[in-house]
Structure formats: structure tokens, C-alpha cells
Design a protein around this motif. Structure first.
Motif, PDB file in Angstrom:
ATOM      1  N   GLU A 373     -30.173 112.454 -43.707  1.00 41.75           N
ATOM      2  CA  GLU A 373     -29.149 111.597 -44.317  1.00 41.75           C
ATOM      3  C   GLU A 373     -29.707 110.213 -44.646  1.00 41.75           C
ATOM      4  O   GLU A 373     -29.369 109.620 -45.683  1.00 41.75           O
ATOM      5  N   LYS A 374     -30.593 109.710 -43.804  1.00 41.62           N
ATOM      6  CA  LYS A 374     -31.087 108.332 -43.951  1.00 41.62           C
ATOM      7  C   LYS A 374     -32.470 108.228 -44.602  1.00 41.62           C
ATOM      8  O   LYS A 374     -32.997 107.124 -44.736  1.00 41.62           O
ATOM      9  N   GLY A 375     -33.041 109.350 -45.017  1.00 40.97           N
ATOM     10  CA  GLY A 375     -34.350 109.304 -45.666  1.00 40.97           C
ATOM     11  C   GLY A 375     -35.499 109.047 -44.712  1.00 40.97           C
ATOM     12  O   GLY A 375     -36.550 108.526 -45.121  1.00 40.97           O
ATOM     13  N   MET A 376     -35.339 109.418 -43.455  1.00 42.19           N
ATOM     14  CA  MET A 376     -36.419 109.284 -42.477  1.00 42.19           C
ATOM     15  C   MET A 376     -37.156 110.612 -42.349  1.00 42.19           C
ATOM     16  O   MET A 376     -36.597 111.672 -42.628  1.00 42.19           O
ATOM     17  N   GLU A 377     -38.425 110.562 -41.932  1.00 44.14           N
ATOM     18  CA  GLU A 377     -39.212 111.769 -41.703  1.00 44.14           C
ATOM     19  C   GLU A 377     -39.397 111.962 -40.206  1.00 44.14           C
ATOM     20  O   GLU A 377     -39.800 111.045 -39.504  1.00 44.14           O
ATOM     21  N   ILE A 378     -39.119 113.179 -39.736  1.00 43.88           N
ATOM     22  CA  ILE A 378     -39.168 113.447 -38.303  1.00 43.88           C
ATOM     23  C   ILE A 378     -40.020 114.670 -38.022  1.00 43.88           C
ATOM     24  O   ILE A 378     -40.073 115.612 -38.814  1.00 43.88           O
ATOM     25  N   ALA A 379     -40.715 114.638 -36.893  1.00 43.04           N
ATOM     26  CA  ALA A 379     -41.495 115.792 -36.436  1.00 43.04           C
ATOM     27  C   ALA A 379     -41.308 115.946 -34.939  1.00 43.04           C
ATOM     28  O   ALA A 379     -41.174 114.954 -34.209  1.00 43.04           O
ATOM     29  N   PHE A 380     -41.289 117.198 -34.492  1.00 40.39           N
ATOM     30  CA  PHE A 380     -41.266 117.518 -33.060  1.00 40.39           C
ATOM     31  C   PHE A 380     -42.655 118.011 -32.703  1.00 40.39           C
ATOM     32  O   PHE A 380     -43.202 118.883 -33.376  1.00 40.39           O
ATOM     33  N   THR A 381     -43.263 117.463 -31.651  1.00 42.43           N
ATOM     34  CA  THR A 381     -44.695 117.670 -31.445  1.00 42.43           C
ATOM     35  C   THR A 381     -45.068 118.529 -30.235  1.00 42.43           C
ATOM     36  O   THR A 381     -46.261 118.677 -29.950  1.00 42.43           O
ATOM     37  N   SER A 382     -44.113 119.089 -29.534  1.00 42.59           N
ATOM     38  CA  SER A 382     -44.424 119.898 -28.350  1.00 42.59           C
ATOM     39  C   SER A 382     -44.387 121.380 -28.683  1.00 42.59           C
ATOM     40  O   SER A 382     -43.302 121.936 -28.917  1.00 42.59           O
ATOM     41  N   PRO A 383     -45.536 122.049 -28.728  1.00 41.43           N
ATOM     42  CA  PRO A 383     -45.556 123.469 -29.098  1.00 41.43           C
ATOM     43  C   PRO A 383     -44.960 124.361 -28.018  1.00 41.43           C
ATOM     44  O   PRO A 383     -45.187 124.168 -26.831  1.00 41.43           O
ATOM     45  N   GLY A 384     -44.165 125.344 -28.472  1.00 39.25           N
ATOM     46  CA  GLY A 384     -43.638 126.355 -27.572  1.00 39.25           C
ATOM     47  C   GLY A 384     -42.356 125.993 -26.862  1.00 39.25           C
ATOM     48  O   GLY A 384     -41.826 126.794 -26.092  1.00 39.25           O
ATOM     49  N   TRP A 385     -41.820 124.821 -27.111  1.00 36.66           N
ATOM     50  CA  TRP A 385     -40.613 124.393 -26.407  1.00 36.66           C
ATOM     51  C   TRP A 385     -39.337 124.826 -27.124  1.00 36.66           C
ATOM     52  O   TRP A 385     -38.287 124.969 -26.506  1.00 36.66           O
ATOM     53  N   ILE A 386     -39.433 124.978 -28.432  1.00 37.79           N
ATOM     54  CA  ILE A 386     -38.260 125.312 -29.242  1.00 37.79           C
ATOM     55  C   ILE A 386     -38.578 126.537 -30.087  1.00 37.79           C
ATOM     56  O   ILE A 386     -39.693 126.680 -30.608  1.00 37.79           O
TER      57      ILE A 386
END
Length: 466
Positions: A373-386
Motif C-alpha cells: 500500500e505504501k510503496g515499500m519493499e519488504i523481504a523475510f530472511t529466515s529460511p524454512g520458518w514460513i
């Protein structure tokens, strides 16, 4: 003698092409477009692993992130574009300079491959430049580009694409050597993170070796790397690399951030736990919220490329509020993660704050919705958690373990480890004392790399709750 591609075998310049290949494919070539501008493009052209592999694709790594295979002809064109660009070292490159670079590079390519027409070379040179620019600026790519999975490329690699340099130890002269004492610190109470720190010249020697073996990206980390008074000197010395600094932000005064910019630092990652000062201070073990928050402002003011990393736990699980706070400051790039259960994070005080996989999924869904919605870029960095299905649904990249593949680390004393969190086992070797190939091709390193290349494994260090 390196074999010449079939297309060029009928020319009278076979020996010239062979000589060019032997020269061009023996090192990583690097350049920066618009080094003085806000949208710098860093290009590393990495040759195949061995001379006899020269007909396999070289790869171009754009801004340390995107891996793009390039065939022989395009590799020659990109190599000449890089070499011509480097004549403008330290100067801003506008469209007029780009035209001159492409024109001269094209003339050089014509000498190497006379079978190609000047018109084709000119068109291909322009296409290469536009494609790289589009990839770097995250624009729609108008060329048919194949992005290579690093797991597929692993067998051709001679080194990781990033080396994390732990330049600052957790203890010094028997005393704690950090301006915080984070509850979730993975490096605390780990033997390899408490080694005696190398000198400035020793770290420069390590940077030289990283370049020699073809590592295009380095991260200055710790401990807390800003505890070193020679940090600016080390960053400036490593300007050939794509460089990043990981910090808690406490020392980021206005002058400090200007000095980082002058040292040609490419990006800055600040760890920030919560918009709530009480929660942030509790998790960092010190009253530091105001200094870190001010450091973010100064970094943005200095024109640095800033990202914010937030390790998630039960205390800061209202992550969207933190994102709202960061958005109000002008932050665009954010990452979040689970807890790496090593060091302090393996202790009961940290483990009791861990989130379940389901809780992390819920937090990430809300965070991605807000960022979209706000034009931000996000990453999740922990492999295997999700679960992978969640990343597919949210249309964001899923993380995988990169140990001994995309990244490795060097401890304060110069020892090489699979990643900067892997500080409890025997090191793979020493960067100053051992031959790099003996480290890279060691049985343990190869086993870790094979695990990472599978691209499906979770972090091997994780002790987690479901």
C-alpha cells in the motif's frame, strides 16, 4: 588453448579470439555506472569456473542481487563496456558519456569479432546497457532475460557472491566490546566472535584476497563494526566491491554518515526493533532508541541507501506499527526475520520470546499488505520458518540458506566460517594463512554448499517452535 565458439571458427582471427578469451575470462570485471548519482548501478562480470568451461555462460551480477547468464558474444561486449566505463572512474556518467562508452566499446568488440557487423554490435551494446539499467532500477525488462538460480550456478562458482567481514569482536582486552547488549545477539558468547581483532593492514590483505578469488560483495559487520576507528579507511579501500555496513545505528551522527558516503559505501543496514522506545531498549539491552532513530534520519539525510532490519519476537510482533514509523521517516527498504538461535539467542531469555511459524506468517501477511500500500519493499530472511505457499501467495521471494554458496563470513581473527551466525564449529580455514581453493573445495564446505544449492533447506542453526 581455449576452444573458440563455432560461430567464429571460420574467421581469420581465431588466435586473436583465443587470446582475448584467455585474458578476459581470468578475473572478475567490475564497474559502477553513475557513481556520484543516487541510482548507481554496480556490475560484476564473473567468468566460468575454469578455462575449459569458457563456453558455458559467464554471469553478470547486477547490484549484488540479480544473476544473469550472458553468452560469449554478450560477455565480450559487456567486458568492453565495463573497461571503457572504468576510464570515468570517480566521475558522474551522463547520457553523453554513455554514448561515448558504447561507441568505443563497440569498436573494440569489432576488432575481437570482425564477423559481426557494426550495426549489430551497436544495437546489442545499447540493448545490454538498457537491460542492465532496467534490472537495476526494477523497471519492466524489455529484453528476453533468463535469471539464473544460484543453486543451478553453484557448480561453476569459485567463491561466494558475498563475504561478511566481522571486523569487530564482541570482547576486547577481556571486556565487552559493543555499545549494546542485545537479547537476541547471535554473536555474543561465541568463541570465534571474541577472537583478537585483525589490524587494518590485515583486513586490507583479506579484501585483496576476496577480490583476487572473485567475490563481488562484502558486508562490514561484527559485533558492532562502528566500534573500529579505521572503518572508513576499510570501506574506502574496498570500493571495488559492492559494500554494505550492518550497524545498530548508534554512532551514525551527521558527520559519520557523510564520511560513509565519502568512503563510497553502497548500502547501510540498521537494526531497529520497534517504534516503541521501551520495547526497542529492552531488546537491545541499553537506552539507545533515540540515538538509533536519529541515526536513521542522518543516514537518509546523507543520501545513503538505507534498509532497516527487524528480528521479530513476541515483544515487537505488532510490526506494522514499526513499519508506519519507518515509512514516516522515508524508509523504503525493510527486512524482517525470525531469531537465529545461536549465541545469546540460544539462551532462555531469548528463546522464550520466539514466535511460532503461524505467528510469523500472520505478521508477514499484514506487513506485506502495508508495504504494498505504501510503496515499500519488504523481504523475510529466515529460511524454512514460513511455508513456501505463503511466499507464493504474497508474491515475495522466499529465503533459502546461502551458507558456503551465496555468502560466507570471516571472523574477527580471520577464520572462514559458513555464515556470520555459524560461530560454534571448527572454522573452514583461515583467510590469511590458507589457500582459498583448499577452503572452498574442502569436504565440509562442499557439503554445506550442496545443502544450500538445493534451495529448499531451512537454516541448519535453527532450534524453533512450531
Amino acid at each position: 588453448m581455449i576452444p573458440v565458439p563455432k560461430l567464429f571458427r571460420k574467421t581469420k582471427t581465431v588466435r586473436g579470439i583465443q587470446a582475448y578469451m584467455e585474458d578476459a575470462f581470468n578475473e572478475v570485471l567490475h564497474t559502477t555506472l553513475n557513481p556520484a548519482g543516487p541510482g548507481a548501478i554496480r556490475i560484476h562480470l564473473i567468468p566460468p569456473k575454469k578455462e575449459e568451461d569458457a563456453l558455458n555462460p559467464s554471469v553478470a551480477i547486477i547490484n549484488g542481487a540479480d544473476i544473469v547468464p550472458v553468452n560469449f558474444a554478450w560477455a565480450v561486449m559487456l567486458a568492453e563496456m565495463i573497461r571503457q566505463t572504468n576510464y570515468y572512474d570517480g566521475r558522474e556518467i551522463g547520457e553523453e558519456e554513455i554514448e561515448k562508452i558504447l561507441l568505443q566499446a563497440g569498436e573494440n568488440v569489432k576488432k575481437v569479432m570482425p564477423i559481426l557487423s557494426r550495426k549489430r554490435i551497436k544495437n546489442d551494446m545499447r540493448t545490454i546497457y538498457e537491460t542492465i539499467r532496467q534490472i537495476a532500477y526494477r523497471e519492466e525488462v524489455t529484453t528476453d532475460v533468463y535469471y539464473m538460480n544460484i543453486g543451478d550456478y553453484a557448480e561453476y562458482m569459485t567463491a561466494p557472491h558475498r563475504m561478511d567481514l566481522m571486523v569487530s569482536a564482541m570482547t576486547k582486552n577481556g571486556s565487552w566490546h559493543c555499545n549494546q547488549k542485545c537479547v537476541h545477539c547471535y554473536a555474543a558468547d561465541q568463541t570465534l566472535s571474541e577472537e583478537e581483532e585483525l589490524s587494518t593492514e590485515e583486513w586490507k590483505a583479506i579484501l585483496d584476497k576476496c577480490r583476487a578469488v572473485g567475490i563481488p560483495q562484502v558486508t562490514f559487520t561484527g559485533g558492532e563494526p562502528t566500534m573500529r576507528e579505521d572503518l572508513f579507511e576499510l570501506i574506502a579501500y574496498g570500493r571495488w566491491f559492492i559494500s554494505r555496513l550492518n550497524t545498530n545505528g548508534i554512532k551514525l551522527t551527521r558527520d559519520y554518515c557523510r564520511s560513509l558516503r565519502e568512503a563510497d559505501l553502497d548500502s547501510l543496514q540498521i537494526t531497529f526493533y520497534s517504534q516503541d522506545p521501551q520495547i526497542h531498549n529492552q531488546l537491545v539491552g541499553a537506552d539507545r532508541f533515540d540515538q538509533t532513530a536519529q541515526g536513521i534520519d542522518y543516514a537518509l539525510e546523507a543520501g545513503l541507501s538505507v534498509s532497516i532490519n527487524t528480528p521479530l519476537c513476541t515483544l515487537n510482533k505488532d510490526y506494522v506499527k514499526t513499519l508506519e514509523y519507518l515509512h514516516s521517516k522515508g524508509i523504503i527498504y525493510v527486512t524482517c526475520s525470525g531469531l537465529i538461535t545461536t549465541g545469546n539467542a540460544a539462551l532462555e531469555a531469548s528463546e522464550r520470546l520466539q514466535l511460532t511459524s503461524q505467528e510469523l506468517e500472520n505478521i508477514l501477511r499484514d506487513a506485506v499488505a502495508y508495504c504494498n500500500e505504501k510503496g515499500m519493499e519488504i523481504a523475510f530472511t529466515s529460511p524454512g520458518w514460513i511455508r513456501q505457499e505463503v511466499f507464493d501467495e504474497l508474491n515475495i521471494q522466499s529465503p533459502s540458506c546461502g551458507a558456503c554458496l551465496s555468502n560466507m563470513a570471516i571472523t574477527p581473527g580471520g577464520n572462514v566460517v559458513p555464515c556470520q551466525s555459524w560461530l560454534s564449529d571448527k572454522p573452514l580455514g583461515n583467510m590469511l594463512k590458507d589457500d582459498w581453493e583448499s577452503i572452498w573445495e574442502s569436504q565440509t564446505c562442499v557439503e554445506h554448499r550442496n545443502y544450500s544449492a538445493d534451495m529448499t533447506g531451512e537454516c541448519p542453526l535453527r532450534r524453533y517452535c512450531r
